[in-house]
Scaffold this motif. Structure first.
Motif, mmCIF file in Angstrom:
data_model
loop_
_atom_site.group_PDB
_atom_site.id
_atom_site.type_symbol
_atom_site.label_atom_id
_atom_site.label_comp_id
_atom_site.label_asym_id
_atom_site.label_seq_id
_atom_site.Cartn_x
_atom_site.Cartn_y
_atom_site.Cartn_z
ATOM 1 N N VAL A 53 0.811 -1.214 0.000
ATOM 2 C CA VAL A 53 0.000 0.000 0.000
ATOM 3 C C VAL A 53 0.845 1.265 0.000
ATOM 4 C CG1 VAL A 53 -2.029 -1.067 1.028
ATOM 5 C CG2 VAL A 53 -0.197 -0.221 2.515
ATOM 6 N N THR A 54 2.127 1.131 0.256
ATOM 7 C CA THR A 54 3.038 2.273 0.241
ATOM 8 C C THR A 54 4.030 2.094 -0.900
ATOM 9 O OG1 THR A 54 2.868 2.514 2.650
ATOM 10 C CG2 THR A 54 4.735 3.578 1.565
ATOM 11 N N PRO A 55 4.071 3.004 -1.862
ATOM 12 C CA PRO A 55 5.017 2.840 -2.970
ATOM 13 C C PRO A 55 6.451 3.014 -2.503
ATOM 14 C CG PRO A 55 3.963 4.979 -3.106
ATOM 15 C CD PRO A 55 3.270 4.236 -2.001
ATOM 16 N N TYR A 56 7.373 2.413 -3.253
ATOM 17 C CA TYR A 56 8.788 2.526 -2.909
ATOM 18 C C TYR A 56 9.242 3.979 -3.059
ATOM 19 C CZ TYR A 56 8.931 -2.561 -3.274
ATOM 20 O OH TYR A 56 8.700 -3.898 -3.092
ATOM 21 N N GLY A 57 9.666 4.566 -1.958
ATOM 22 C CA GLY A 57 10.158 5.934 -2.005
ATOM 23 C C GLY A 57 11.669 5.985 -2.159
ATOM 24 N N ASN A 96 9.191 13.968 -3.924
ATOM 25 C CA ASN A 96 7.920 13.295 -3.660
ATOM 26 C C ASN A 96 8.030 12.221 -2.583
ATOM 27 O OD1 ASN A 96 6.100 14.621 -5.495
ATOM 28 N ND2 ASN A 96 7.207 13.644 -7.161
ATOM 29 N N SER A 97 9.267 11.854 -2.213
ATOM 30 C CA SER A 97 9.479 10.857 -1.165
ATOM 31 C C SER A 97 9.561 11.476 0.221
ATOM 32 C CB SER A 97 10.761 10.065 -1.451
ATOM 33 O OG SER A 97 10.659 9.351 -2.664
ATOM 34 N N LEU A 98 9.572 12.811 0.311
ATOM 35 C CA LEU A 98 9.552 13.462 1.613
ATOM 36 C C LEU A 98 8.261 13.096 2.345
ATOM 37 C CD1 LEU A 98 11.027 16.926 0.587
ATOM 38 C CD2 LEU A 98 12.198 15.061 1.769
ATOM 39 N N PRO A 99 8.302 12.960 3.664
ATOM 40 C CA PRO A 99 7.196 12.317 4.400
ATOM 41 C C PRO A 99 5.802 12.834 4.092
ATOM 42 C CG PRO A 99 9.079 12.621 5.842
ATOM 43 C CD PRO A 99 9.439 13.288 4.547
ATOM 44 N N ALA A 100 5.596 14.135 4.066
ATOM 45 C CA ALA A 100 4.239 14.654 3.877
ATOM 46 C C ALA A 100 3.703 14.311 2.489
ATOM 47 C CB ALA A 100 4.219 16.160 4.097
ATOM 48 N N THR A 101 4.534 14.512 1.465
ATOM 49 C CA THR A 101 4.096 14.209 0.100
ATOM 50 C C THR A 101 3.903 12.713 -0.084
ATOM 51 O OG1 THR A 101 5.335 16.131 -0.680
ATOM 52 C CG2 THR A 101 4.620 14.543 -2.339
ATOM 53 N N ALA A 103 3.058 10.533 2.063
ATOM 54 C CA ALA A 103 1.831 10.109 2.734
ATOM 55 C C ALA A 103 0.612 10.377 1.860
ATOM 56 C CB ALA A 103 1.696 10.822 4.078
ATOM 57 N N ARG A 104 0.593 11.536 1.167
ATOM 58 C CA ARG A 104 -0.534 11.844 0.285
ATOM 59 C C ARG A 104 -0.569 10.889 -0.904
ATOM 60 N NH1 ARG A 104 1.098 17.184 1.476
ATOM 61 N NH2 ARG A 104 2.189 17.378 -0.528
ATOM 62 N N VAL A 105 0.601 10.602 -1.471
ATOM 63 C CA VAL A 105 0.672 9.655 -2.580
ATOM 64 C C VAL A 105 0.195 8.276 -2.131
ATOM 65 C CG1 VAL A 105 2.258 8.432 -4.128
ATOM 66 C CG2 VAL A 105 2.513 10.898 -3.790
ATOM 67 N N SER A 106 0.614 7.868 -0.955
ATOM 68 C CA SER A 106 0.268 6.536 -0.457
ATOM 69 C C SER A 106 -1.232 6.375 -0.243
ATOM 70 C CB SER A 106 1.012 6.249 0.851
ATOM 71 O OG SER A 106 2.412 6.212 0.640
ATOM 72 N N GLU A 107 -1.900 7.449 0.117
ATOM 73 C CA GLU A 107 -3.342 7.360 0.318
ATOM 74 C C GLU A 107 -4.053 6.931 -0.966
ATOM 75 O OE1 GLU A 107 -7.138 10.162 1.673
ATOM 76 O OE2 GLU A 107 -5.076 10.927 1.827
ATOM 77 N N ARG A 108 -3.694 7.547 -2.080
ATOM 78 C CA ARG A 108 -4.299 7.201 -3.368
ATOM 79 C C ARG A 108 -3.783 5.841 -3.860
ATOM 80 N NH1 ARG A 108 -6.586 10.341 -7.613
ATOM 81 N NH2 ARG A 108 -6.264 9.471 -9.685
ATOM 82 N N TYR A 109 -2.497 5.652 -3.743
ATOM 83 C CA TYR A 109 -1.870 4.419 -4.205
ATOM 84 C C TYR A 109 -2.421 3.214 -3.439
ATOM 85 C CZ TYR A 109 2.097 1.430 -5.608
ATOM 86 O OH TYR A 109 2.882 0.427 -6.129
ATOM 87 N N GLY A 110 -2.522 3.361 -2.132
ATOM 88 C CA GLY A 110 -2.996 2.265 -1.302
ATOM 89 C C GLY A 110 -4.422 1.859 -1.614
ATOM 90 N N ARG A 111 -5.273 2.821 -1.967
ATOM 91 C CA ARG A 111 -6.655 2.481 -2.319
ATOM 92 C C ARG A 111 -6.689 1.632 -3.583
ATOM 93 N NH1 ARG A 111 -9.782 7.172 -3.531
ATOM 94 N NH2 ARG A 111 -7.978 8.546 -3.347
ATOM 95 N N MET A 112 -5.813 1.912 -4.533
ATOM 96 C CA MET A 112 -5.753 1.087 -5.736
ATOM 97 C C MET A 112 -5.237 -0.307 -5.412
ATOM 98 S SD MET A 112 -4.539 3.584 -8.863
ATOM 99 C CE MET A 112 -2.981 4.083 -8.118
#
Length: 404
Positions: A53-57, A96-101, A103-112
């Motif tokens: 659910v978390t993409p490789y950062g 985009n791998s910085l924590p705040a960004t 986390a936002r990416v992971s929210e969308r990515y994880g739902r997929m």
């Protein structure tokens, strides 16, 4: 012949896209230079990663970066040509791998990701492909107490944020789960929601045969012949031309090269992975991931597939055996494996976008041109899911309706 849609690329993403468009009532053709499932979809670990659910950062800690820089990391290897050709996308990947960004990416990515097994299930059942799939997860082993603690923390985060199921195994439980596994391990995590496939290419072929059985047509041709003419998209082959009102580019790492002709610039990070097959009479029963060495051991019909981490190199970069040789040696230590004399080394390229999200949707400046590529490490996992999203967008649904 005029189609409603042509899909370029017959990997997991392209074949699934053709099926989704066909299911939405569109007469669809699939075009690739090779038979379905013969490029990147051929060489992966065969894991449908419902836990990812978390993409490789981009690694941010200095210790990891230091190991990568001096070539001591199993997860990432690089060469100057690979880094210099990707300077801008790597810089964006870092941001985009910085924590705040992230986390936002992971929210969308994880739902997929959490829809992946459900979306595969529909295709598996319809394609009569159950014989190729196991639904009992994979095991991630950890050699140190520190890496195990980090893994457990990540598993707890995945459970709390996305409902990912897993169980922690101590040494005795790991030995019982995988009696053929040798070595000293601090423990393991059994990711129970994920599925695995004993022949990824065969699963793609089964989906392609389902597409054919429903009236779909598959042509061998060169996607680079794509042209637009009077409101239609045309692909030329040796003996014919096919045209359609819509065309979907699902060419993985080759997508940006084609789309440059139409004025689109998609910076992409190219991560090469290697595999080879070894013989072993003692397992493993499930895929095993060596977390500390970034190596995957996946049981396949062709033998035990040994897979490496990532190498930052161009598509046409020279073969570097460092990672696969290290991984093969680990297979011998962990599973008493031997290398058949005819075991070749395979390699392919993972198409990674700097924001870690696949590109799915319409082209902004060309009517009827659509994108579905850039799935990074998860094309095999996400193919049916992003195909469904693309079909919904083609039907006119808003983004928040198309994305689960």
């Amino acid at each position: 012949m005029k189609y409603d849609a042509i899909v370029l690329g017959a990997g997991m993403v392209g074949v699934s896209t053709a099926l989704a468009l066909q299911s939405s009532g569109r007469k669809t053709a699939l075009v690739d230079r090779r038979e379905p499932g013969q490029e990147a979809s051929f060489g992966n670990a065969g894991i449908i990663q419902a836990e990812a659910v978390t993409p490789y950062g981009f690694p941010l800690d200095l210790a990891t970066l230091g190991r990568i820089a001096i070539g001591r990391s199993g997860a990432v290897r690089w060469n100057l040509r690979g880094v210099f050709s990707s300077t801008r996308p790597l810089a964006a990947y870092l941001r985009n791998s910085l924590p705040a960004t992230h986390a936002r990416v992971s929210e969308r990515y994880g739902r997929m990701i959490r829809k992946a097994t459900e979306d595969h299930e529909r295709q598996i059942g319809a394609a009569n492909a159950d014989r190729l799939v196991r639904r009992d997860g994979f095991i991630e082993v950890f050699r140190s107490s520190g890496s195990l603690a980090a893994g457990i923390k990540e598993a707890e985060r995945a459970r709390s944020s996305f409902g990912v199921n897993s169980s922690v195994l101590d040494g005795d439980e790991l030995a019982k789960a995988e009696p053929g596994l040798r070595g000293e391990f601090a423990g393991a995590i059994h990711w129970t929601d994920s599925w695995s496939c004993n022949d990824p290419s065969a699963l793609v072929s089964a989906y392609a045969n389902l597409f054919r059985s429903r009236g779909g047509e598959i042509h061998q041709g060169d996607a680079n012949s794509l042209n637009e003419h009077e409101g239609s998209w045309i692909v030329s082959m040796a003996d014919r031309r096919v045209s359609a009102y819509n065309v979907v580019v699902s060419l993985g790492a080759w997508s940006p090269g084609l789309l440059k002709r139409f004025g689109y610039n998609f910076p992409m990070i190219l991560k090469r992975g290697y595999h080879r097959h070894v013989d072993t009479g003692s397992g493993p029963r499930l895929p095993v991931v060596d977390a500390d060495n970034a190596v995957v051991f996946s049981p396949m019909t062709a033998g035990l597939r040994v897979l490496t981490g990532a190498e930052l190199t161009p598509i046409n970069g020279p073969v570097n055996r460092t990672q696969i040789d290290r991984a093969t040696a680990l297979a011998g230590e962990m599973f008493d494996a031997s290398i058949p004399e005819d075991s070749p080394i395979w390699y392919g390229t993972r198409p990674c976008m700097p924001n870690m999200l696949p590109v799915v949707g319409p082209a902004p400046r060309h009517h009827g041109l659509w994108f579905n590529f850039g799935h990074g490490h998860q094309g095999f996992t996400l193919g049916p899911t992003t195909a469904r999203i693309l079909a919904a967008k083609m039907d006119g649904l808003a983004d928040e309706q198309a994305v689960p």
